[in-house]
Design an enzyme around this catalytic site. Structure first.
Site, PDB file in Angstrom:
ATOM      1  N   SER A  53       1.399  -5.251  -6.454  1.00  0.00           N
ATOM      2  CA  SER A  53       0.333  -5.577  -7.405  1.00  0.00           C
ATOM      3  C   SER A  53       0.801  -6.766  -8.228  1.00  0.00           C
ATOM      4  CB  SER A  53       0.093  -4.401  -8.349  1.00  0.00           C
ATOM      5  OG  SER A  53      -0.654  -4.851  -9.466  1.00  0.00           O
ATOM      6  N   TYR A 102       3.173   2.284 -13.450  1.00  0.00           N
ATOM      7  CA  TYR A 102       2.605   1.574 -12.295  1.00  0.00           C
ATOM      8  C   TYR A 102       3.229   0.189 -12.157  1.00  0.00           C
ATOM      9  CZ  TYR A 102      -1.071  -0.245  -9.170  1.00  0.00           C
ATOM     10  OH  TYR A 102      -1.771  -0.800  -8.124  1.00  0.00           O
TER      11      TYR A 102
HETATM   12  P1  NAD Z   1      -7.804   3.666  -3.264  1.00  0.00           P
HETATM   13  O1  NAD Z   1      -7.584   4.789  -4.224  1.00  0.00           O
HETATM   14  O2  NAD Z   1      -9.201   3.309  -2.864  1.00  0.00           O
HETATM   15  O3  NAD Z   1      -6.954   3.926  -1.937  1.00  0.00           O
HETATM   16  C1  NAD Z   1      -5.752   4.622  -1.890  1.00  0.00           C
HETATM   17  C2  NAD Z   1      -5.798   5.571  -0.699  1.00  0.00           C
HETATM   18  O4  NAD Z   1      -4.518   6.187  -0.571  1.00  0.00           O
HETATM   19  C3  NAD Z   1      -6.830   6.700  -0.857  1.00  0.00           C
HETATM   20  O5  NAD Z   1      -7.675   6.775   0.297  1.00  0.00           O
HETATM   21  C4  NAD Z   1      -5.971   7.959  -0.985  1.00  0.00           C
HETATM   22  O6  NAD Z   1      -6.556   9.109  -0.414  1.00  0.00           O
HETATM   23  C5  NAD Z   1      -4.704   7.551  -0.237  1.00  0.00           C
HETATM   24  N1  NAD Z   1      -3.535   8.321  -0.654  1.00  0.00           N
HETATM   25  C6  NAD Z   1      -3.152   8.621  -1.927  1.00  0.00           C
HETATM   26  N2  NAD Z   1      -2.039   9.377  -1.906  1.00  0.00           N
HETATM   27  C7  NAD Z   1      -1.706   9.545  -0.598  1.00  0.00           C
HETATM   28  C8  NAD Z   1      -0.677  10.234   0.078  1.00  0.00           C
HETATM   29  N3  NAD Z   1       0.269  10.906  -0.603  1.00  0.00           N
HETATM   30  N4  NAD Z   1      -0.635  10.192   1.411  1.00  0.00           N
HETATM   31  C9  NAD Z   1      -1.589   9.541   2.117  1.00  0.00           C
HETATM   32  N5  NAD Z   1      -2.604   8.884   1.539  1.00  0.00           N
HETATM   33  C10 NAD Z   1      -2.665   8.884   0.205  1.00  0.00           C
HETATM   34  O7  NAD Z   1      -7.084   2.420  -3.924  1.00  0.00           O
HETATM   35  P2  NAD Z   1      -7.006   0.887  -3.555  1.00  0.00           P
HETATM   36  O8  NAD Z   1      -7.366   0.141  -4.770  1.00  0.00           O
HETATM   37  O9  NAD Z   1      -7.694   0.583  -2.291  1.00  0.00           O
HETATM   38  O10 NAD Z   1      -5.421   0.737  -3.420  1.00  0.00           O
HETATM   39  C11 NAD Z   1      -4.732   0.390  -2.259  1.00  0.00           C
HETATM   40  C12 NAD Z   1      -3.393  -0.213  -2.656  1.00  0.00           C
HETATM   41  O11 NAD Z   1      -3.602  -1.425  -3.389  1.00  0.00           O
HETATM   42  C13 NAD Z   1      -2.557   0.675  -3.585  1.00  0.00           C
HETATM   43  O12 NAD Z   1      -1.208   0.574  -3.241  1.00  0.00           O
HETATM   44  C14 NAD Z   1      -2.793   0.076  -4.952  1.00  0.00           C
HETATM   45  O13 NAD Z   1      -1.762   0.382  -5.825  1.00  0.00           O
HETATM   46  C15 NAD Z   1      -2.868  -1.393  -4.596  1.00  0.00           C
HETATM   47  N6  NAD Z   1      -3.550  -2.251  -5.579  1.00  0.00           N
HETATM   48  C16 NAD Z   1      -4.847  -2.072  -5.934  1.00  0.00           C
HETATM   49  C17 NAD Z   1      -5.423  -2.936  -6.864  1.00  0.00           C
HETATM   50  C18 NAD Z   1      -6.843  -2.795  -7.308  1.00  0.00           C
HETATM   51  O14 NAD Z   1      -7.268  -3.554  -8.196  1.00  0.00           O
HETATM   52  N7  NAD Z   1      -7.601  -1.870  -6.746  1.00  0.00           N
HETATM   53  C19 NAD Z   1      -4.685  -3.968  -7.436  1.00  0.00           C
HETATM   54  C20 NAD Z   1      -3.368  -4.124  -7.056  1.00  0.00           C
HETATM   55  C21 NAD Z   1      -2.816  -3.275  -6.122  1.00  0.00           C
END
Ligand code: NAD
Length: 280
Positions: free
Chosen positions: A163, A176
């Site tokens: 991130s 985080y």
């Molecule tokens: P999201 O919550 O839509 O997706 C995360 C997925 O991971 C979900 O489908 C959830 O069921 C799954 N998950 C959670 N724990 C799990 C486990 N123990 N085993 C298997 N699956 C599991 O979130 P997102 O925003 O699509 O995030 C994806 C990645 O991007 C993450 O690593 C997040 O930290 C990172 N990220 C997101 C943003 C943002 O603005 N959304 C910004 C920076 C980084």
């Protein structure tokens, strides 16, 4: 110039049923990659795989496993090897924040009688444990289980999802930010370790995309308008908007492709300039 060189490669996408990684899976599949979507949301992973396979013609399977449970990952690997073959690509996408590791206020006040529950002193250590487990261990463990196919064949690519707050912590979310910083550090460490074995390890650092894990911080639950924090994010993003999942998927595609064959150990910000801007 090399082409993308991805046809019939086998990729695992953890957290693949989520907002960002489902788009990454779709983009990989539309470039001929066979995808295994790992998520603990079993039904969602299976549905998404079916939609991807129908829409792109590339084989896709959904698998229920937790990135924190080695046994379930080992069983997933057996299933993927049987159904799709040896693994070439790993996208470590499962991750997220917890409200228990989020402060109520951005900064402490100067008042002597301040209610400390919304400050650093009100954070729950269980929240820290959960966030570090999911983001760091949840990257480490799948890599331990799945990368052996790549090192054995001296070829492969791993992309971790970090991130942009790993470079400079955002207010309110210390666990985080620190957990994602540890993902960057691990990306560099593993890139060095795996380089002689022909496996490249990189990461992307997304800016802000509205998803379930940050909606409570960026938008008003009642009417969907931007919170003061949401407005601040936009004001501090030189390109003036949130990111889209598709923009993350494009960068991942580049990193796993032949176009990036001399790139390892880097973290690419995909943040509309947020991390470059001092705010002045
Ligand atoms: P999201 O919550 O839509 O997706 C995360 C997925 O991971 C979900 O489908 C959830 O069921 C799954 N998950 C959670 N724990 C799990 C486990 N123990 N085993 C298997 N699956 C599991 O979130 P997102 O925003 O699509 O995030 C994806 C990645 O991007 C993450 O690593 C997040 O930290 C990172 N990220 C997101 C943003 C943002 O603005 N959304 C910004 C920076 C980084």
């Amino acid at each position: 110039m090399e082409d993308l060189n991805l046809k019939d490669k086998v990729a695992i996408i953890t957290g693949g049923a989520g907002v960002l990684c489902s788009e990454i899976a779709r983009k990989l599949a539309s470039n001929g990659v066979k995808t295994a979507i790992i998520d603990y949301k079993e039904e969602r992973a299976a549905e998404l795989a079916a939609v991807i396979e129908r829409g792109t013609g590339s084989r896709s399977i959904g698998i229920c496993a937790s990135v924190l449970d080695k046994k379930s990952l080992t069983a997933a690997k057996d299933e993927i090897n049987r159904a799709l073959g040896s693994i070439d690509i790993l996208i470590n996408g499962a991750g997220g924040n917890s409200p228990e590791a989020t402060t109520g206020v951005e900064q402490m006040s100067s008042k002597e009688d301040e209610d400390l529950s919304g400050t650093f002193f009100g954070l729950k250590i269980e929240g820290f444990d959960r966030v570090f487990e999911l983001n760091f261990k949840g990257t480490l463990l799948p890599t331990m289980v799945f990368a052996s196919d790549m090192t054995r064949r001296k070829c492969g690519a791993i992309v971790n999802i970090s991130s942009m707050n790993s470079f400079r912590p955002l207010t309110k979310i210390p666990a985080y930010s620190a957990a994602k910083a540890s993902v960057n550090n691990f990306t560099q460490w593993l890139a060095v370790h795996f380089a002689p074995a022909g496996v490249r390890v990189n990461a992307i650092a997304p800016g802000f995309i509205i998803t379930d894990q940050n909606r409570f911080l960026l938008t008003d639950e009642k009417n969907g308008s931007l919170t003061a924090r949401g407005k601040k994010v936009i004001a501090n993003t030189p390109m003036g908007r949130f990111a889209t999942p598709d923009e993350m998927a494009g960068t991942v595609l580049f990193l796993i492709s032949g176009w990036a064959k001399f790139i390892t150990g880097i973290v690419i910000p995909v943040d509309g300039g947020f991390s470059a801007y001092s705010g002045v």
